[in-house]
Scaffold this active site. Structure first.
Site, PDB file in Angstrom:
ATOM      1  N   GLU A 162     -12.604 -20.088  -1.990  1.00 59.65           N
ATOM      2  CA  GLU A 162     -12.131 -18.725  -2.165  1.00 59.65           C
ATOM      3  C   GLU A 162     -12.666 -17.870  -1.023  1.00 59.65           C
ATOM      4  O   GLU A 162     -13.823 -18.048  -0.669  1.00 59.65           O
ATOM      5  CB  GLU A 162     -12.587 -18.122  -3.500  1.00 59.65           C
ATOM      6  CG  GLU A 162     -11.783 -16.867  -3.830  1.00 59.65           C
ATOM      7  CD  GLU A 162     -12.168 -16.212  -5.162  1.00 59.65           C
ATOM      8  OE1 GLU A 162     -13.262 -16.492  -5.668  1.00 59.65           O
ATOM      9  OE2 GLU A 162     -11.371 -15.421  -5.646  1.00 59.65           O
ATOM     10  N   GLU A 300     -16.407 -20.025  -9.173  1.00 56.14           N
ATOM     11  CA  GLU A 300     -15.933 -20.516 -10.470  1.00 56.14           C
ATOM     12  C   GLU A 300     -14.951 -21.680 -10.409  1.00 56.14           C
ATOM     13  O   GLU A 300     -14.059 -21.767 -11.257  1.00 56.14           O
ATOM     14  CB  GLU A 300     -15.268 -19.359 -11.205  1.00 56.14           C
ATOM     15  CG  GLU A 300     -13.960 -18.833 -10.569  1.00 56.14           C
ATOM     16  CD  GLU A 300     -14.133 -17.663  -9.628  1.00 56.14           C
ATOM     17  OE1 GLU A 300     -15.241 -17.480  -9.098  1.00 56.14           O
ATOM     18  OE2 GLU A 300     -13.155 -16.931  -9.409  1.00 56.14           O
ATOM     19  N   HIS A 333     -20.823 -15.059 -16.210  1.00 58.06           N
ATOM     20  CA  HIS A 333     -19.776 -14.543 -15.327  1.00 58.06           C
ATOM     21  C   HIS A 333     -18.833 -15.672 -14.902  1.00 58.06           C
ATOM     22  O   HIS A 333     -17.611 -15.584 -15.061  1.00 58.06           O
ATOM     23  CB  HIS A 333     -20.439 -13.903 -14.103  1.00 58.06           C
ATOM     24  CG  HIS A 333     -19.485 -13.339 -13.095  1.00 58.06           C
ATOM     25  ND1 HIS A 333     -19.285 -11.993 -12.939  1.00 58.06           N
ATOM     26  CD2 HIS A 333     -18.676 -13.944 -12.195  1.00 58.06           C
ATOM     27  CE1 HIS A 333     -18.380 -11.793 -11.987  1.00 58.06           C
ATOM     28  NE2 HIS A 333     -18.000 -12.973 -11.519  1.00 58.06           N
ATOM     29  N   GLU A 334     -19.400 -16.742 -14.374  1.00 60.63           N
ATOM     30  CA  GLU A 334     -18.567 -17.830 -13.859  1.00 60.63           C
ATOM     31  C   GLU A 334     -17.804 -18.515 -14.982  1.00 60.63           C
ATOM     32  O   GLU A 334     -16.663 -18.950 -14.798  1.00 60.63           O
ATOM     33  CB  GLU A 334     -19.433 -18.848 -13.109  1.00 60.63           C
ATOM     34  CG  GLU A 334     -20.223 -18.272 -11.935  1.00 60.63           C
ATOM     35  CD  GLU A 334     -19.352 -17.525 -10.958  1.00 60.63           C
ATOM     36  OE1 GLU A 334     -18.192 -17.902 -10.773  1.00 60.63           O
ATOM     37  OE2 GLU A 334     -19.839 -16.538 -10.379  1.00 60.63           O
ATOM     38  N   HIS A 337     -14.702 -16.700 -15.880  1.00 63.92           N
ATOM     39  CA  HIS A 337     -13.611 -16.983 -14.936  1.00 63.92           C
ATOM     40  C   HIS A 337     -12.817 -18.220 -15.325  1.00 63.92           C
ATOM     41  O   HIS A 337     -11.691 -18.391 -14.852  1.00 63.92           O
ATOM     42  CB  HIS A 337     -14.182 -17.240 -13.544  1.00 63.92           C
ATOM     43  CG  HIS A 337     -14.470 -16.005 -12.748  1.00 63.92           C
ATOM     44  ND1 HIS A 337     -13.587 -14.968 -12.626  1.00 63.92           N
ATOM     45  CD2 HIS A 337     -15.551 -15.672 -11.990  1.00 63.92           C
ATOM     46  CE1 HIS A 337     -14.115 -14.046 -11.829  1.00 63.92           C
ATOM     47  NE2 HIS A 337     -15.299 -14.443 -11.445  1.00 63.92           N
ATOM     48  N   GLU A 356     -12.441 -10.324 -11.116  1.00 58.29           N
ATOM     49  CA  GLU A 356     -13.843  -9.952 -10.934  1.00 58.29           C
ATOM     50  C   GLU A 356     -14.306  -8.825 -11.851  1.00 58.29           C
ATOM     51  O   GLU A 356     -15.420  -8.845 -12.343  1.00 58.29           O
ATOM     52  CB  GLU A 356     -14.103  -9.595  -9.470  1.00 58.29           C
ATOM     53  CG  GLU A 356     -13.874 -10.755  -8.518  1.00 58.29           C
ATOM     54  CD  GLU A 356     -14.661 -11.996  -8.916  1.00 58.29           C
ATOM     55  OE1 GLU A 356     -15.615 -11.877  -9.697  1.00 58.29           O
ATOM     56  OE2 GLU A 356     -14.301 -13.091  -8.455  1.00 58.29           O
TER      57      GLU A 356
HETATM   58 ZN   LIG Z   1     -16.615 -13.585 -10.122  1.00 55.68          ZN
END
Ligand SMILES: [Zn+2]
Length: 882
Positions: A162, A300, A333-334, A337, A356
């Site tokens: 990414e 992620e 967080h990951e 995703h 995000e």
């Molecule tokens: Zn992120």
């Protein structure tokens, strides 16, 4: 830099391309005529399935690959255009009779064009390519990370795609909307691990001491989520809800993996329930890699989440309570995703915030669920504060912002996308109610699984079946930049009822950003001791709100709104008088708003300072930490002024009673956040030169040198921080010896970073020379220079510019446009703006200057505070003494 200090978990990346990207490209099409410049591949041919085989040569930093791509031709074509960067295609062929006549590369556009011998009719075909490419030493494409082991140097390989670097690994349709299934096979040395998104389906042992590893086919997904890793790894695992959850570490590190595995094992069932669609892959790996990046901590990849090890591993010897919270949040967080981003993906980078902003909000939600004692929502107010500061200055942008090409896309990974995005979702959830919001999320995930979306798809699902529509509010906050301000124009008390008159305005600092804007602002207005009223404020014409009781009134009670609150003089006096009775959320919100409004010159600095004077000594630790950071920030702006000593003396006097209450030593059963507060107070009092704190830190450091176990992890970090800041030459040499002999990679990085933290300019110069000497690991070089820039922005900036050719190879190509601007985040010297412009002329392409604009706006803002606001502080301090 500030971004690192304030943002808890910037996952993700930026990266992509080096120097320049053309505005238009020969082989590309312009879609969305309204935007005009968007650079994408032609849509005539799209991929359905990739069969990729690669053979890395880690020692030579090259790899060989081949790929068969099942494609659909939608309309007749004589060329096939796909993304390819730093790759040489050795052979190309097509199923059916058509031949590939020639391969033409466009290096700037990062495309390869296959010229066909005859026109290809619509239908299904298979494209076959044999190619070879490069293994990088910074985190983009397929890259190598080297590290020390007891047996000597080791090298592991990972991928980082990414936003748009899968094209460095395989010629592909490397755009998020070109989803396909992927089937990866890798030939690796027999004694190495190979790891990818999916479990291993089969392994062939080969004669030459290598093996061919076949991975199972992925679900339909975007190319930027593909992952491959290879190295001497170990894995700990647990079965959770039918999913094989694992933490993968380099050999010897399993002891630091338990915390992350526990976190992931609890979070997965929560997300399965929240999203209503269970995690769809058979396994989920969290992979820890040695090293670091200047701009991201984790990525992620579906089923194979990549983390730099500091963001995943907890070493009980040296990891602090703060580290634990950061790891937990980054894991959360990951994992969020895996749904928001991986299962449902934005169609193009304009809507990056869907990934995000949502993951940044969700990490707080799940962490608060399992660790309410961390008061994560209260902590998140600090991140909202950071986003609002950026959003009020030049260089800000709407959450949804036109992105023309992949280079611009890398600039979109910023605090607006992450932190404002998260704050706006928090506000919308509060407005709609948790249940209605979750129902909308479930519909959205269900309806768009394995597909792509734009933001309005989410609002549509929210509004469907909900009694309260949010699209209007959501548009106001996502399609225009800036920070609303809700002002209490006046308040009148009649017959025991308070009539409060409020209006919506715009809080902005720079001339460029002050165009008056309108928002529909959901606001909760609450008397200090009465029932609150929820309303939507819009427009500059004041409107009356009736409240029971005549006491002080809090605008934005609970602080879920994304806006500044401004009070009448009487209102502010009442709030200040009743400050200690406010909830911790409102205490922090009132403090943050006073700080922003006073530093912008909208309110007198006295309004802020009065709050610090009567600050409750038993304040909630998160609120007290915010005060310590605020005072520390002002102290940085004071740097070198003759009146700094008086400010430091006052600030010490404010914080010392808070520190005396909690002391140096962790107490049995104390809350985790007390440890965070302790380290913030020690750092601040150390900066202010508090003699007792400096003496005690000195004593503890001496003891630590004798016996490393004399300090627990939390006080170890605080003591090392103060010691490094106040180091003399011999102490610095002691720290240097510790860095060279560190037991682990994480510790080594921590100590090298501390070497760049001294107040002493000569020691910082020495640290900068050390940073580029080749002694510290390559990825720590830019981190050391960034650390130096916190106290010495000018020295660090001048050094980076003077040695740019040496430093640049240590930074991922596309983040190079952001790196030098980031060194000015604490600078107040206006002359640096011209110097930065001069650097940009030579090294930063014109369409990659978002960070430059933000950095220059920051310098102007801090310079103005230094010139205009600090004299107000000096005067106020004089008045206190007089
Ligand atoms: Zn992120």
């Amino acid at each position: 830099m500030l971004m690192r200090a304030f943002a808890r978990s910037f996952c993700l990346l930026l990266l992509g391309l080096a120097a320049t990207l053309p505005v238009s490209m020969a082989q590309s099409v312009r879609s969305n005529p309204g935007i005009g410049e968007r650079v994408m591949l032609p849509a005539a041919v799209t991929p359905d399935h990739y069969r990729i085989e690669i053979t890395p040569d880690a020692g030579a930093l090259t790899f060989k690959g081949s790929v068969e791509i099942d494609i659909t031709v939608h309309q007749a074509v004589s060329h096939i255009v796909l993304n390819s960067a730093d790759i040489v295609i050795d052979r190309a062929g097509l199923s059916e009779q058509t031949k590939v006549d020639a391969v033409n590369y466009d290096d700037k556009a990062q495309t390869a064009t296959l010229a066909l011998a005859q026109e290809l009719k619509p239908g299904a075909y298979t494209l076959s390519l044999a190619y070879h490419g490069k293994i990088y030493q910074q985190a983009s494409g397929l890259f190598a990370l080297d590290y020390d082991t007891p047996k000597g140097k080791a090298r592991a390989l990972f991928t980082q795609f990414e936003n748009s670097d899968a094209r460095r690994f395989v010629p592909s349709w490397d755009e998020p909307a070109r989803k396909a299934t992927f089937e990866l096979t890798a030939t690796v040395p027999a004694d190495q691990w190979a790891i990818s998104n999916m479990p291993i389906a089969a392994t062939d042992v080969l004669a030459d001491n290598s093996k061919r590893v076949h991975f199972a086919v992925t679900p339909k997904m975007s190319s930027y989520l593909l992952f491959f890793g290879m190295g001497d790894f170990e894995r700990v695992q647990r079965a959770v809800d039918g999913v094989d959850v694992g933490v993968v570490v380099k050999r010897g590190d399993t002891g630091s993996a338990a915390f992350a595995l526990d976190a992931a094992s609890r979070i997965l069932p929560y997300y399965n329930a929240y999203f209503g669609t269970p995690y769809p892959l058979p396994k989920l790996d969290l992979i820890a890699a040695p090293g670091s990046s200047q701009f991201f901590g984790a990525m992620e990849n579906w089923g194979a989440i990549f983390y730099f090890e500091r963001a995943l591993l907890i070493d009980p010897r040296i990891s602090t309570e703060r580290d634990k919270q950061n790891v937990y949040l980054t894991v959360a967080h990951e994992m969020a995703h895996q749904w928001f981003g991986d299962l449902v993906t934005m169609a193009w980078w304009d809507d990056l915030w869907l990934n995000e902003g949502f993951a940044s909000w969700m990490e707080n939600k799940v962490t608060d669920h399992f660790h309410p004692e961390w008061k994560i929502w209260l902590q998140a107010l600090g991140e909202k504060q950071y986003a609002m500061q950026e959003d009020a200055r030049d260089g800000t942008h709407p959450i949804i912002t036109p992105i023309n090409d992949v280079l611009q896309a890398s600039g979109a990974f910023d605090s607006i996308t992450y932190l404002k995005g998260a704050a706006v979702i928090r506000m919308l959830e509060a407005y709609l109610g948790e249940d209605a919001f979750r129902a909308g999320v479930r519909r959205y995930i269900h309806d768009y699984a394995y597909g792509n979306t734009v933001t309005d798809d989410l609002w549509h699902e929210m509004d469907r079946g909900s009694p309260r529509r949010i699209t209007q509010i959501a548009h106001d906050f996502t399609l225009q930049a800036g920070v609303p301000m809700v002002s209490e124009v006046s308040a009148r008390c009649l017959d025991g009822k308070n009539s409060v008159s409020i209006a919506q305005g715009h809080f902005a600092i720079d001339a460029e950003s002050t165009t008056a804007r309108a928002w529909h602002v959901p606001a909760i207005i609450a008397p200090i001791d009465g029932a609150s009223v929820a309303t939507v404020v819009s427009g500059a014409v004041p409107r009356d709100i009736q409240l029971a009781g005549c006491g002080a009134v809090v605008i934005n009670a609970g602080q879920t709104g994304y806006f500044r609150s401004r009070y009448s003089n009487e209102g502010l006096a009442a709030i200040t008088g009743g400050y200690s009775t406010l909830s911790p959320e409102d205490q922090l919100g009132v403090l943050n708003d006073r700080s922003a409004l006073a530093q912008a010159g909208v309110e007198p600095m006295a309004a802020l300072l009065e709050l610090t004077k009567s600050f409750p000594v038993d304040a909630e630790p998160v609120v007290a930490s915010a005060l310590a950071r605020l005072l520390r920030g002002l102290d940085r702006i004071y740097e070198g002024l003759p009146t700094q000593a008086a400010f430091r003396s006052y600030a010490s006097g404010v914080l010392k009673p808070l520190f005396d209450r909690i002391g140096w030593n962790k107490r049995p059963n104390e809350g985790d956040n007390v440890a965070l507060l302790r380290s913030d107070l020690i750092a601040a009092l150390g900066d202010f030169g508090d003699p007792s704190v400096l003496a005690e830190a000195r004593k503890r450091f001496e003891r630590y040198l004798q016996s490393a176990s004399s300090l627990d992890a939390g006080s170890r970090r605080a003591v090392l921080g103060v010691t490094a800041a106040h180091a003399d030459r011999s102490t610095w040499e002691q720290l240097h010896r510790l860095a060279k002999s560190a037991a682990t990679e994480i510790e080594r990085r921590e100590l090298y970073e501390l070497l760049a933290a001294p107040e002493s300019t000569s020691l910082v110069q020495q640290a900068l020379e050390l940073a580029i000497s080749g002694e510290p690991p390559s990825t720590i070089t830019p981190v050391m220079i960034s650390t130096a820039s916190t106290r010495h922005p000018k020295i660090a900036f001048d050094f980076a510019v003077a040695h740019w050719d040496t430093i640049a190879p240590h930074i991922e190509p596309a983040t190079q446009a952001r790196y030098v601007p980031s060194l000015l985040h604490d600078a107040t010297d206006l002359s640096l703006i011209d110097k930065l412009d001069a650097f940009a002329e030579r090294h930063i392409p014109p369409d990659a200057r978002q960070d430059l604009r933000k950095a220059e706006a920051t310098v102007r803002y801090l310079a103005e505070i230094r010139k205009d606001r600090l004299p107000e502080v000096d005067q106020w301090l004089k008045n206190q003494r007089g």
